[in-house]
Design a protein around this motif. Structure first.
Motif, PDB file in Angstrom:
ATOM      1  N   ILE A 282       6.223  -2.409 -37.374  1.00 46.02           N
ATOM      2  CA  ILE A 282       5.195  -1.484 -37.861  1.00 46.02           C
ATOM      3  C   ILE A 282       4.328  -2.226 -38.875  1.00 46.02           C
ATOM      4  O   ILE A 282       4.800  -2.627 -39.935  1.00 46.02           O
ATOM      5  N   LYS A 283       3.070  -2.408 -38.539  1.00 42.39           N
ATOM      6  CA  LYS A 283       2.152  -3.138 -39.408  1.00 42.39           C
ATOM      7  C   LYS A 283       1.259  -2.145 -40.161  1.00 42.39           C
ATOM      8  O   LYS A 283       0.447  -1.455 -39.543  1.00 42.39           O
ATOM      9  N   ILE A 284       1.438  -2.091 -41.461  1.00 38.25           N
ATOM     10  CA  ILE A 284       0.639  -1.210 -42.312  1.00 38.25           C
ATOM     11  C   ILE A 284       0.294  -1.935 -43.607  1.00 38.25           C
ATOM     12  O   ILE A 284       0.843  -3.002 -43.907  1.00 38.25           O
ATOM     13  N   LYS A 285      -0.619  -1.348 -44.365  1.00 36.51           N
ATOM     14  CA  LYS A 285      -0.858  -1.747 -45.750  1.00 36.51           C
ATOM     15  C   LYS A 285      -0.399  -0.594 -46.621  1.00 36.51           C
ATOM     16  O   LYS A 285      -0.570   0.575 -46.253  1.00 36.51           O
ATOM     17  N   TRP A 286       0.189  -0.905 -47.754  1.00 36.75           N
ATOM     18  CA  TRP A 286       0.663   0.183 -48.598  1.00 36.75           C
ATOM     19  C   TRP A 286       0.718  -0.254 -50.066  1.00 36.75           C
ATOM     20  O   TRP A 286       0.804  -1.427 -50.391  1.00 36.75           O
ATOM     21  N   GLY A 287       0.634   0.756 -50.933  1.00 34.30           N
ATOM     22  CA  GLY A 287       0.764   0.534 -52.359  1.00 34.30           C
ATOM     23  C   GLY A 287       1.670   1.600 -52.948  1.00 34.30           C
ATOM     24  O   GLY A 287       1.957   2.612 -52.301  1.00 34.30           O
ATOM     25  N   CYS A 288       2.137   1.392 -54.169  1.00 35.96           N
ATOM     26  CA  CYS A 288       3.071   2.353 -54.770  1.00 35.96           C
ATOM     27  C   CYS A 288       2.967   2.324 -56.282  1.00 35.96           C
ATOM     28  O   CYS A 288       2.256   1.504 -56.866  1.00 35.96           O
ATOM     29  N   LEU A 302       9.646  -9.358 -50.261  1.00 42.21           N
ATOM     30  CA  LEU A 302       9.887  -8.601 -49.035  1.00 42.21           C
ATOM     31  C   LEU A 302       8.851  -7.492 -48.900  1.00 42.21           C
ATOM     32  O   LEU A 302       8.338  -7.232 -47.798  1.00 42.21           O
ATOM     33  N   MET A 303       8.530  -6.841 -50.003  1.00 46.11           N
ATOM     34  CA  MET A 303       7.502  -5.803 -49.981  1.00 46.11           C
ATOM     35  C   MET A 303       6.157  -6.377 -49.537  1.00 46.11           C
ATOM     36  O   MET A 303       5.447  -5.782 -48.714  1.00 46.11           O
ATOM     37  N   LYS A 304       5.804  -7.524 -50.080  1.00 46.50           N
ATOM     38  CA  LYS A 304       4.553  -8.175 -49.703  1.00 46.50           C
ATOM     39  C   LYS A 304       4.537  -8.493 -48.205  1.00 46.50           C
ATOM     40  O   LYS A 304       3.512  -8.296 -47.525  1.00 46.50           O
ATOM     41  N   ALA A 305       5.654  -8.930 -47.681  1.00 54.40           N
ATOM     42  CA  ALA A 305       5.735  -9.294 -46.265  1.00 54.40           C
ATOM     43  C   ALA A 305       5.539  -8.093 -45.349  1.00 54.40           C
ATOM     44  O   ALA A 305       5.168  -8.252 -44.175  1.00 54.40           O
ATOM     45  N   THR A 306       5.781  -6.892 -45.866  1.00 51.73           N
ATOM     46  CA  THR A 306       5.625  -5.693 -45.038  1.00 51.73           C
ATOM     47  C   THR A 306       4.305  -4.972 -45.301  1.00 51.73           C
ATOM     48  O   THR A 306       4.107  -3.861 -44.818  1.00 51.73           O
ATOM     49  N   GLY A 307       3.409  -5.587 -46.086  1.00 55.72           N
ATOM     50  CA  GLY A 307       2.079  -5.023 -46.263  1.00 55.72           C
ATOM     51  C   GLY A 307       1.782  -4.430 -47.618  1.00 55.72           C
ATOM     52  O   GLY A 307       0.703  -3.852 -47.816  1.00 55.72           O
ATOM     53  N   CYS A 308       2.697  -4.553 -48.586  1.00 55.42           N
ATOM     54  CA  CYS A 308       2.427  -4.009 -49.926  1.00 55.42           C
ATOM     55  C   CYS A 308       1.312  -4.831 -50.573  1.00 55.42           C
ATOM     56  O   CYS A 308       1.427  -6.049 -50.716  1.00 55.42           O
ATOM     57  N   TYR A 309       0.238  -4.153 -50.959  1.00 57.77           N
ATOM     58  CA  TYR A 309      -0.920  -4.865 -51.496  1.00 57.77           C
ATOM     59  C   TYR A 309      -1.086  -4.667 -52.998  1.00 57.77           C
ATOM     60  O   TYR A 309      -1.707  -5.481 -53.673  1.00 57.77           O
ATOM     61  N   ARG A 310      -0.557  -3.551 -53.557  1.00 57.50           N
ATOM     62  CA  ARG A 310      -0.677  -3.369 -54.999  1.00 57.50           C
ATOM     63  C   ARG A 310       0.412  -2.453 -55.524  1.00 57.50           C
ATOM     64  O   ARG A 310       0.922  -1.576 -54.833  1.00 57.50           O
ATOM     65  N   LEU A 348      -1.199  -7.238 -55.926  1.00 55.37           N
ATOM     66  CA  LEU A 348      -2.101  -6.871 -57.015  1.00 55.37           C
ATOM     67  C   LEU A 348      -1.393  -5.980 -58.033  1.00 55.37           C
ATOM     68  O   LEU A 348      -0.557  -5.155 -57.661  1.00 55.37           O
ATOM     69  N   VAL A 349      -1.760  -6.138 -59.283  1.00 57.16           N
ATOM     70  CA  VAL A 349      -1.137  -5.387 -60.383  1.00 57.16           C
ATOM     71  C   VAL A 349      -2.174  -4.496 -61.060  1.00 57.16           C
ATOM     72  O   VAL A 349      -3.229  -4.957 -61.483  1.00 57.16           O
ATOM     73  N   ILE A 350      -1.871  -3.205 -61.139  1.00 57.14           N
ATOM     74  CA  ILE A 350      -2.660  -2.263 -61.923  1.00 57.14           C
ATOM     75  C   ILE A 350      -1.733  -1.685 -62.986  1.00 57.14           C
ATOM     76  O   ILE A 350      -0.595  -1.317 -62.686  1.00 57.14           O
ATOM     77  N   ILE A 351      -2.199  -1.629 -64.225  1.00 56.39           N
ATOM     78  CA  ILE A 351      -1.360  -1.058 -65.280  1.00 56.39           C
ATOM     79  C   ILE A 351      -2.074   0.126 -65.926  1.00 56.39           C
ATOM     80  O   ILE A 351      -3.308   0.183 -65.951  1.00 56.39           O
ATOM     81  N   ASN A 352      -1.290   1.069 -66.390  1.00 56.65           N
ATOM     82  CA  ASN A 352      -1.823   2.203 -67.149  1.00 56.65           C
ATOM     83  C   ASN A 352      -1.475   2.020 -68.618  1.00 56.65           C
ATOM     84  O   ASN A 352      -0.333   1.733 -68.966  1.00 56.65           O
TER      85      ASN A 352
END
Length: 485
Positions: A282-288, A302-310, A348-352
């Protein structure tokens, strides 16, 4: 029963909306799925993408339902009140129901402030709203029947306000149907909304994804505990994967924003999620979203390898004293380590970060400023702290107010939009508002106009439409900075 579920209009101008992820009404999509499964005729009216008040009015006039359900957080409560009055004026026989964080925290006050509202659904709404619709279908607005439905607050026959006991949380989230995406106006959302995660591909189609509900932590400023009672319930990974496959097959969605408060709370579950994506091709892009204290080494790659972008990290402050004061329960060393690991994994890193926290002094804000520079995230959200109803911070703030002021709270002071320039000096703040706003402006200028950030933007450009997005984002940010004086 004919039911209309409504998401209030955006508080942002069209300029800012163009560079903001739309508030996809996922809670309404879940409610709609349950109601459809229960045999009700459901529509969703998402007014968030609509910026013309006349068009909002026309859409309301064109809708006729037995029951209208409106969702509202505190920043949107006045907008929800306005909608309720408009519906009641144009369709007096319609039953108006309000749900969401704000009415769940202050149900009696909400009914008092807006007489057009008939019923409040408190807390997790799926089963409560389904029972309510079934009851009204069979018995109408019989208050003796309503009083047997858990999780309601409504006007009694005697003119008072009655609240039933709280409803237990849904324990098996796999029993819920998938969100009713087919009822959302996907063609009305900005064409570029999937690009807002810094992945700029014309073919991407974006959706939200919820894999769990709740958080076991109790940060001073957070109202999640009101809804989820400091517990976390998880969907099975099998169920989550089935939803992803369903969305890909039926809607062409390949870009998922996971909005769990802390997706990485159970690392073994994330390992299973990633390995299942790989196993099933399953090829997707995802963030969390995640905390900085729950990530083991090795998982990020491993997360990056499955499409995690940020990943969006809630850091909040660069002052250990303030972190302790707000019950954040993290260490700055953890933030440094995890954010560096995330960058090394290519995510990619986003911080609050938050300003104006209780007890915060100038040196604490300077420490936060320094932390932003040291962490050098790909983006930073710099918010002024608001005491949201349902949070411990609100309870402390509200209880300390003189009785004469408690009734005069203006909910518009709780807006979070970049364009809104706050004027209320909340009593829990140690520094005057003008000083906090001055620091906010300086930090925004220092970050967004730094050589390193501008260089990062230029290197990231992939197309002309990507360039246009950054121009709009720059103009929106410049406006926000200038309005802070």
């Amino acid at each position: 029963m004919k039911v209309l579920l409504v998401n209030p209009p955006s508080l942002e101008s069209s300029l800012l909306a163009d560079v903001s992820v739309p508030r996809l009404p996922w809670s309404l999509a879940y409610l709609a799925g349950v109601l459809e499964q229960g045999g009700h005729d459901v529509q969703i009216l998402d007014l968030y993408p609509i910026h013309d008040p006349q068009e909002v009015k026309q859409r309301i006039l064109g809708c006729k339902s037995s029951l209208v359900g409106i969702t509202a957080t505190t920043p949107y409560i006045h907008s929800a009140y306005h909608l309720a009055r408009m519906f009641k004026t144009s369709h007096p026989e319609t039953i108006i129901v309000l749900g969401g964080w704000h009415p769940s925290a202050l149900p009696e006050r909400t009914l008092e402030e807006c007489p057009s509202i008939d019923i409040i659904v408190r807390g997790e709404g799926e089963m409560t709203l389904l029972e309510l619709c079934n009851s009204i279908d069979s018995h109408g607005m019989d208050t003796s029947t309503l009083s047997r439905i858990l999780g309601l607050t409504f006007k009694s026959k005697e003119g008072g306000i009655e609240s039933t006991p709280a409803r237990p949380l849904i324990q098996d989230l796999d029993t819920l149907p998938f969100p009713a995406v087919h009822l959302l106006p996907m063609d009305e959302y900005p064409e570029d909304m999937s690009n807002l995660g810094a992945v700029f591909s014309k073919d991407d189609k974006f959706s939200l994804l919820i894999t769990s509900r709740g958080c076991p932590f109790n940060c001073l400023f957070c109202a999640d505990g009101l809804m989820y009672r400091q517990t976390t319930r998880y969907r099975s990974i099998e169920n989550v994967i089935e939803e992803i496959k369903f969305m890909k097959k039926h809607y062409g969605i390949n870009f998922f924003g996971i909005i769990d408060p802390d997706f990485l709370q159970k690392p073994e579950r994330v390992y299973l999620f990633c390995r299942t994506l790989i196993k099933e091709h399953i090829k997707i892009k995802w963030g969390c979203q995640a905390r900085v204290d729950t990530i083991p080494p090795g998982l990020l790659r491993l997360m990056k390898a499955t499409g995690c972008y940020r990943i969006y990290y809630g850091v909040e402050s660069g002052s250990p004293r303030i972190l302790k004061k707000i019950n954040k329960r993290i260490k700055l060393s953890q933030a440094h380590k995890v954010i560096q690991m995330t960058k090394e994994a290519g995510i990619l890193v986003i911080i609050n970060m938050m300003l104006g926290l209780p007890g915060e002094r100038e040196e604490d804000i300077v420490a936060s400023w320094k932390l932003i520079k040291d962490l050098s995230p790909d983006n930073v959200y710099l918010n002024l702290t608001k005491p949201l109803p349902g949070s411990e911070l609100f309870d402390r703030y509200f209880q300390a107010l003189p009785e004469s002021e408690k009734k005069r709270i203006t909910w518009s002071d709780f807006y979070f939009t970049v364009e809104y320039v706050e004027s209320r000096d909340f009593s829990f703040r140690n520094l005057p508002l003008e000083k906090i706003r001055h620091f906010q402006r300086l930090i925004m200028i220092d970050y967004y106009f730094s050589i390193s950030f501008l260089k990062k933007v230029l290197l990231d450009l992939k197309s002309f439409r990507h360039f246009k997005f950054y121009v709009r984002a720059f103009l929106a940010m410049l406006y926000a900075i200038l309005t802070r004086g």
